[in-house]
Enzyme design. Sequence first.
Site, PDB file in Angstrom:
ATOM      1  CE  LYS B  99      -3.180   2.639   2.824  1.00 24.46           C
ATOM      2  NZ  LYS B  99      -3.916   2.764   4.083  1.00 24.46           N
ATOM      3  N   GLY B 160      -8.359   9.453   8.699  1.00 21.98           N
ATOM      4  CA  GLY B 160      -8.743   9.633  10.094  1.00 21.98           C
ATOM      5  C   GLY B 160      -9.773  10.709  10.341  1.00 21.98           C
ATOM      6  CB  ALA B 187      -8.241   7.524   3.675  1.00 21.81           C
ATOM      7  N   GLY B 188     -10.960   8.166   5.256  1.00 18.11           N
ATOM      8  CA  GLY B 188     -11.938   9.231   5.422  1.00 18.11           C
ATOM      9  C   GLY B 188     -13.347   8.778   5.744  1.00 18.11           C
ATOM     10  CG  ASN B 209      -6.863   1.438  11.246  1.00 20.07           C
ATOM     11  OD1 ASN B 209      -5.680   1.155  11.115  1.00 20.07           O
ATOM     12  ND2 ASN B 209      -7.462   1.229  12.408  1.00 20.07           N
ATOM     13  CB  SER B 210      -9.800   6.164  12.112  1.00 18.33           C
ATOM     14  OG  SER B 210      -8.453   6.370  11.795  1.00 18.33           O
TER      15      SER B 210
END
Lengths: 70, 264
Positions: B99, B160, B187-188, B209-210
């Site tokens: 990645k 994040g 992401a986001g 993830n977050s």
Amino acid sequence: MAEHMNTELSIWLNGKTEVLNSSQLSDLLPRFKAPFAVALNGRFVAAAQYSGIELKAGDQLDIVSPIAGG
Amino acid sequence: MQTELNIYGETLNSRLILGSALYPNPALMQQALQLSGCEAVTLSLRRQAPEQQGGEQFWQMIRDLKLRLLPNTAGCHSVQQAVTLAQMSREIFQTNWIKLELIGDDYNLQPEPILLLQAAEQLLADGFEVLPYCTDDLVLCKRLYELGCKVLMPWAAPIGSGLGVLNPYALRTLRERLPDATLIVDAGLGLPSHACQVMEMGFDGVLLNSAVALAKDPVLMAQAFSQAVSAGRSAFLAGAMPKQDFASPSTPVLGMPFWLQEAP
């Protein structure tokens, strides 16, 4: 006795100054836990090459291991 | 079709990929990953600090999960940093997947598009299977795809942030203009509805993830995202009805009581 023995030299080890008694990379690595990978002066050093690497004063050595990531 | 995600010829039975960072503790990470049904997990490399405990425990837990590993180059700001970290990752994790993250701005962690292309080209030539984390810029994505990146990972919003899809037009356009690329929104995303939204657009997968790790209950949120990804994929395959700006009764009008036909 090999020339590299008992010759103190200062390198950057994981971002901190480190004074070594041996210039051989392979002498330094036993203190690290597997798995790890090595970069010297920002360039990857494959495990198969460790035995031939001689460190010089001011070298930047990075030894990395797995961590969490996103 | 419902669940298979193709990454450089390898098939995953889940279209959700999760990160391994930011969980309250390793046990919750392990449960969240397991119960999400994901088959690939992202992770990274950092300087080994022998005085810090926990690194070995993390690595053992990840290995026990027997998931596909997707190492990242998070934090890299130059082509050389990213290439070196990728090479170190390949040796440790024994995978050609990378990645590729190359950051161009520290405020929003926006990918550096020019260096990203350069790094991708070098890594592809070195045998890597590159999954670039990129913006939703169509031309950048086209260039990455033309270089040989079969998988692209455009952002929905900054890493994040949890903001969800900031530019649905851009993402829809990517899907339309790159129909053969494997497109994974990375992401986001903050809510399962965000994941569902991009899957409804026809994206092939979601990486996050977050949104899971920082939820009050990460394990439950991991399952919620898994369901949302499946629902969105099903909706995409089912095909949505056309939109219109006026009402159209769903109950038949014919036979409505109380209505009197006027005499001819």
